[in-house]
Design a protein around this motif. Sequence first.
Motif, mmCIF file in Angstrom:
data_model
loop_
_atom_site.group_PDB
_atom_site.id
_atom_site.type_symbol
_atom_site.label_atom_id
_atom_site.label_comp_id
_atom_site.label_asym_id
_atom_site.label_seq_id
_atom_site.Cartn_x
_atom_site.Cartn_y
_atom_site.Cartn_z
ATOM 1 N N PRO A 6 43.144 38.851 58.010
ATOM 2 C CA PRO A 6 41.777 38.346 57.820
ATOM 3 C C PRO A 6 41.798 36.836 57.699
ATOM 4 C CG PRO A 6 42.584 39.472 55.854
ATOM 5 C CD PRO A 6 43.583 39.715 56.921
ATOM 6 N N ASN A 7 40.743 36.194 58.175
ATOM 7 C CA ASN A 7 40.711 34.727 58.127
ATOM 8 C C ASN A 7 40.683 34.191 56.715
ATOM 9 O OD1 ASN A 7 40.765 34.375 60.903
ATOM 10 N ND2 ASN A 7 38.538 34.434 61.088
ATOM 11 N N SER A 8 39.950 34.886 55.834
ATOM 12 C CA SER A 8 39.813 34.375 54.475
ATOM 13 C C SER A 8 39.621 35.510 53.483
ATOM 14 C CB SER A 8 38.639 33.401 54.391
ATOM 15 O OG SER A 8 37.436 34.046 54.714
ATOM 16 N N MET A 9 40.003 35.236 52.242
ATOM 17 C CA MET A 9 39.796 36.170 51.141
ATOM 18 C C MET A 9 39.542 35.380 49.873
ATOM 19 S SD MET A 9 42.604 39.217 51.709
ATOM 20 C CE MET A 9 41.988 40.104 50.289
ATOM 21 N N GLU A 10 38.860 36.036 48.933
ATOM 22 C CA GLU A 10 38.608 35.423 47.635
ATOM 23 C C GLU A 10 39.150 36.327 46.543
ATOM 24 O OE1 GLU A 10 34.465 32.864 48.243
ATOM 25 O OE2 GLU A 10 34.492 34.672 47.004
ATOM 26 N N SER A 11 39.562 35.718 45.461
ATOM 27 C CA SER A 11 40.016 36.494 44.314
ATOM 28 C C SER A 11 39.633 35.749 43.048
ATOM 29 C CB SER A 11 41.530 36.676 44.349
ATOM 30 O OG SER A 11 41.989 37.282 43.154
ATOM 31 N N ASN A 12 39.382 36.508 41.995
ATOM 32 C CA ASN A 12 39.167 35.893 40.688
ATOM 33 C C ASN A 12 40.517 35.596 40.047
ATOM 34 O OD1 ASN A 12 36.301 36.036 40.753
ATOM 35 N ND2 ASN A 12 36.430 38.196 40.225
ATOM 36 N N GLU A 13 40.521 34.516 39.311
ATOM 37 C CA GLU A 13 41.745 34.133 38.603
ATOM 38 C C GLU A 13 42.173 35.250 37.665
ATOM 39 O OE1 GLU A 13 41.158 30.557 36.386
ATOM 40 O OE2 GLU A 13 43.276 30.025 36.393
ATOM 41 N N GLU A 14 43.484 35.408 37.532
ATOM 42 C CA GLU A 14 44.089 36.399 36.637
ATOM 43 C C GLU A 14 44.010 37.828 37.188
ATOM 44 O OE1 GLU A 14 45.625 35.517 33.592
ATOM 45 O OE2 GLU A 14 45.291 33.484 34.301
ATOM 46 N N GLU A 15 43.397 38.032 38.333
ATOM 47 C CA GLU A 15 43.331 39.377 38.897
ATOM 48 C C GLU A 15 44.333 39.521 40.042
ATOM 49 O OE1 GLU A 15 38.699 40.499 37.874
ATOM 50 O OE2 GLU A 15 39.382 40.479 39.948
ATOM 51 N N PRO A 16 44.719 40.771 40.356
ATOM 52 C CA PRO A 16 45.644 40.965 41.473
ATOM 53 C C PRO A 16 44.959 40.708 42.810
ATOM 54 C CG PRO A 16 44.956 43.068 40.569
ATOM 55 C CD PRO A 16 44.380 42.022 39.664
ATOM 56 N N VAL A 17 45.781 40.294 43.779
ATOM 57 C CA VAL A 17 45.292 40.036 45.122
ATOM 58 C C VAL A 17 46.148 40.826 46.107
ATOM 59 C CG1 VAL A 17 44.808 38.298 46.879
ATOM 60 C CG2 VAL A 17 44.695 37.685 44.460
ATOM 61 N N HIS A 18 45.480 41.499 47.040
ATOM 62 C CA HIS A 18 46.195 42.242 48.074
ATOM 63 C C HIS A 18 45.852 41.618 49.428
ATOM 64 C CE1 HIS A 18 47.323 46.029 45.702
ATOM 65 N NE2 HIS A 18 46.817 45.172 44.836
ATOM 66 N N LEU A 19 46.824 41.015 50.056
ATOM 67 C CA LEU A 19 46.617 40.352 51.343
ATOM 68 C C LEU A 19 47.187 41.239 52.443
ATOM 69 C CD1 LEU A 19 47.722 36.818 50.167
ATOM 70 C CD2 LEU A 19 45.403 37.483 50.734
ATOM 71 N N PRO A 20 46.327 41.755 53.329
ATOM 72 C CA PRO A 20 46.812 42.692 54.350
ATOM 73 C C PRO A 20 47.288 41.998 55.613
ATOM 74 C CG PRO A 20 44.435 42.558 54.457
ATOM 75 C CD PRO A 20 44.861 41.618 53.350
ATOM 76 N N CYS A 21 48.157 42.705 56.327
ATOM 77 C CA CYS A 21 48.641 42.219 57.622
ATOM 78 C C CYS A 21 48.907 43.422 58.523
ATOM 79 C CB CYS A 21 49.920 41.403 57.435
ATOM 80 S SG CYS A 21 50.596 40.731 58.977
#
Lengths: 119, 111
Positions: free
Chosen positions: B7-22
């Motif tokens: 994906p071109n862009s993603m947002e996440s809140n601080e202190e939360e987990p982030v899952h970046l797909p490929c």
Amino acid sequence: GAGVSQSPRYKVAKRGQDVALRCDPISGHVSLFWYQQALGQGPEFLTYFQNEAQLDKSGLPSDRFFAERPEGSVSTLKIQRTQQEDSAVYLCASSLGSLTGSVRNTEAFFGQGTRLTVV
Amino acid sequence: DAKTTQPNSMESNEEEPVHLPCNHSTISGTDYIHWYRQLPSQGPEYVIHGLTSNVNNRMASLAIAEDRKSSTLILHRATLRDAAVYYCILRDRGTGNQFYFGTGTSLTVIP
């Protein structure tokens, strides 16, 4: 130093001028790469050295681009007769491993790049 | 070279987990999956890599699908310093050491 060092950090060249960009890799690293990164894009592969041998130069965009690594350490990327489309950040990376080395040794370390602006 | 799709862009809140797909549906058996990230005005830096099994290091975790056609980079607790462009790269040990970057995912971390 501990990391990959590139100089200069910034270069402004007049169209038609020749430029030389320097890369000091991490000491002992066998592999060295050059990349070109246009604004807002991912890095594009230019060329690859294993020690002093240039094993792949398939990414060099034209014969105006030339790279060398004569003693297997410091490398220079030279651009002749610069054009405006050459404006980009030029990144150098080095890694410990070679083609037959362990993958663990093939982590690449990048320099901060040289931002070239052709006016 | 096998391609990756992110994906071109993603947002996440601080202190939360982030899952970046490929997605890498054309991956070959000898391709390793590498992740690098690039902070503003910096060169890319290594994050993690793997072949078949999930991998963990101090920076992140890499989850690889059983068929290897996709993977996910997991940042367990996003910080503002994790705001960067994340690149998923396939690298074939057998044919060369080059890294072929795509356009990556630009991660924004919201305080």
